[in-house]
Design an enzyme around this catalytic site. Structure first.
Site, mmCIF file in Angstrom:
data_model
loop_
_atom_site.group_PDB
_atom_site.id
_atom_site.type_symbol
_atom_site.label_atom_id
_atom_site.label_comp_id
_atom_site.label_asym_id
_atom_site.label_seq_id
_atom_site.Cartn_x
_atom_site.Cartn_y
_atom_site.Cartn_z
ATOM 1 N N LYS A 13 5.474 -10.065 2.705
ATOM 2 C CA LYS A 13 6.782 -9.428 1.931
ATOM 3 C C LYS A 13 6.913 -8.052 2.016
ATOM 4 O O LYS A 13 8.075 -7.680 2.271
ATOM 5 C CB LYS A 13 6.448 -9.849 0.338
ATOM 6 C CG LYS A 13 6.091 -10.920 -0.310
ATOM 7 C CD LYS A 13 6.054 -11.354 -1.554
ATOM 8 C CE LYS A 13 4.783 -10.762 -2.115
ATOM 9 N NZ LYS A 13 3.544 -11.250 -1.696
ATOM 10 N N ARG A 88 7.220 -12.623 -10.925
ATOM 11 C CA ARG A 88 5.916 -13.238 -10.387
ATOM 12 C C ARG A 88 5.628 -14.223 -11.479
ATOM 13 O O ARG A 88 4.650 -14.830 -11.232
ATOM 14 C CB ARG A 88 4.817 -12.362 -10.416
ATOM 15 C CG ARG A 88 4.393 -11.839 -8.699
ATOM 16 C CD ARG A 88 3.273 -10.834 -8.729
ATOM 17 N NE ARG A 88 2.408 -10.958 -7.748
ATOM 18 C CZ ARG A 88 2.619 -9.939 -7.089
ATOM 19 N NH1 ARG A 88 3.510 -8.921 -6.997
ATOM 20 N NH2 ARG A 88 1.734 -9.722 -5.801
ATOM 21 N N ARG A 127 -5.704 -5.525 6.653
ATOM 22 C CA ARG A 127 -4.518 -4.597 6.280
ATOM 23 C C ARG A 127 -5.090 -3.406 6.016
ATOM 24 O O ARG A 127 -5.848 -2.999 5.108
ATOM 25 C CB ARG A 127 -3.592 -5.393 5.080
ATOM 26 C CG ARG A 127 -2.601 -4.549 4.751
ATOM 27 C CD ARG A 127 -1.738 -5.039 3.706
ATOM 28 N NE ARG A 127 -2.229 -5.806 2.733
ATOM 29 C CZ ARG A 127 -1.379 -6.793 1.848
ATOM 30 N NH1 ARG A 127 -0.082 -7.061 2.165
ATOM 31 N NH2 ARG A 127 -1.975 -7.222 0.664
ATOM 32 N N ARG A 160 -6.181 -1.295 0.686
ATOM 33 C CA ARG A 160 -6.243 -1.502 -0.656
ATOM 34 C C ARG A 160 -7.622 -1.693 -1.486
ATOM 35 O O ARG A 160 -8.129 -2.512 -0.780
ATOM 36 C CB ARG A 160 -5.018 -2.291 -0.948
ATOM 37 C CG ARG A 160 -3.700 -1.998 -0.941
ATOM 38 C CD ARG A 160 -2.491 -2.869 -0.773
ATOM 39 N NE ARG A 160 -2.673 -3.959 -2.080
ATOM 40 C CZ ARG A 160 -1.702 -4.921 -2.046
ATOM 41 N NH1 ARG A 160 -0.707 -4.900 -1.553
ATOM 42 N NH2 ARG A 160 -2.062 -5.753 -3.017
ATOM 43 N N ARG A 171 -6.159 -13.726 -6.244
ATOM 44 C CA ARG A 171 -4.872 -13.462 -6.324
ATOM 45 C C ARG A 171 -4.149 -14.735 -5.893
ATOM 46 O O ARG A 171 -3.122 -15.023 -6.345
ATOM 47 C CB ARG A 171 -4.775 -12.246 -5.255
ATOM 48 C CG ARG A 171 -5.051 -10.741 -6.021
ATOM 49 C CD ARG A 171 -5.348 -9.693 -4.919
ATOM 50 N NE ARG A 171 -3.926 -9.650 -4.110
ATOM 51 C CZ ARG A 171 -4.046 -8.963 -3.072
ATOM 52 N NH1 ARG A 171 -5.290 -8.551 -2.193
ATOM 53 N NH2 ARG A 171 -2.915 -8.567 -2.334
#
Ligand code: AMP
Length: 220
Positions: A13, A88, A127, A160, A171
């Site tokens: 995203k 969300r 990431r 992160r 998540r």
């Protein structure tokens, strides 16, 4: 133009929103980025958000909706925004419709991204994000030229806090329980554009972003 980026964590995203934001010349509004900024600045909002984010849970709707409502009132949002990670929940989507109605706006397109679950976990743990300009890298698929350093601005790259295997599972559960009903919500409104981002079909974020731009140009 109001664009929504919908999809589980790690589907791309943020990467796609960044490309669309440049092309459409409207800002990218990432609720996750706003929460992380508040966490690093140790604000009251940051303290509250951290308790949910570190467990892979959603920050309560009232807090998140108010934050987005305030952001949409800023001058740079006058021609629209790319909402990256908001809404969300169905309650957030309904609140967004009401907020937009006040200025005669509506959601123009919802981009729904999907990625096979095993690829999501691999992508999330690899990431890295620039601590300064927030450019997103992947250590395997899109590594920086110099280890740990941003190609763009030379600042340090970081992982992160919630990009670990345990939190990503929570998540994903949160996504399937609370966010995935939005696919149906926007499909019924007739503004859904779905795309798969996956190594297995050799279609990554930038390829999908190009497809979306072509689609938006054809829709004009
Ligand atoms: P993201 O950067 O979009 O992956 O968001 C990171 C985390 O911030 C999420 O796992 C949630 O805990 C929180 N968050 C971001 N956007 C929202 C939202 N729209 N509603 C509630 N929580 C959110």
């Amino acid at each position: 133009m109001i664009v929504i980026m919908l999809g589980a964590p790690g589907t791309g995203k943020g990467t796609i929103a960044e490309i669309l934001s440049k092309k459409l010349e409207i800002p990218q509004v990432s609720t996750g980025d706003i929460f992380r900024k508040n966490i690093s600045e140790k604000t009251e909002l940051g303290k509250l958000a951290e308790s949910y984010i570190s467990n892979g849970k959603l920050v309560p709707d009232d807090v998140t909706v108010k934050l987005v409502e305030d952001r949409l009132e800023k001058d740079d949002a006058i021609n629209g925004v790319i909402l990256d990670g908001f809404p969300r929940t169905v309650a957030q989507a309904e609140a967004l419709d009401e907020i937009l109605k006040k200025t005669n706006k509506k959601v123009d397109v919802t981009i729904n991204l999907t990625t096979p679950e095993e690829e999501i976990i691999e992508r999330v743990v690899n990431r890295r994000i620039c601590s300064k300009c927030k450019k997103i890298y992947n250590l395997v698929l899109n590594p920086p030229k110099e280890n740990g350093i941003c190609d763009n601005c030379g600042a340090k790259l970081e992982a992160r806090a919630d990009d670990n295997e345990e939190t990503i599972k929570s998540r994903l559960k949160t996504y399937f329980e609370q966010t995935s009903p939005l696919v149906d919500y926007y499909n019924k409104k007739g503004n859904l554009y779905s795309a798969t981002v996956s190594q297995s079909i050799n279609k990554m974020g930038p390829d999908v972003a190009n497809d979306i731009i072509t689609y938006l140009e054809e829709e004009k």
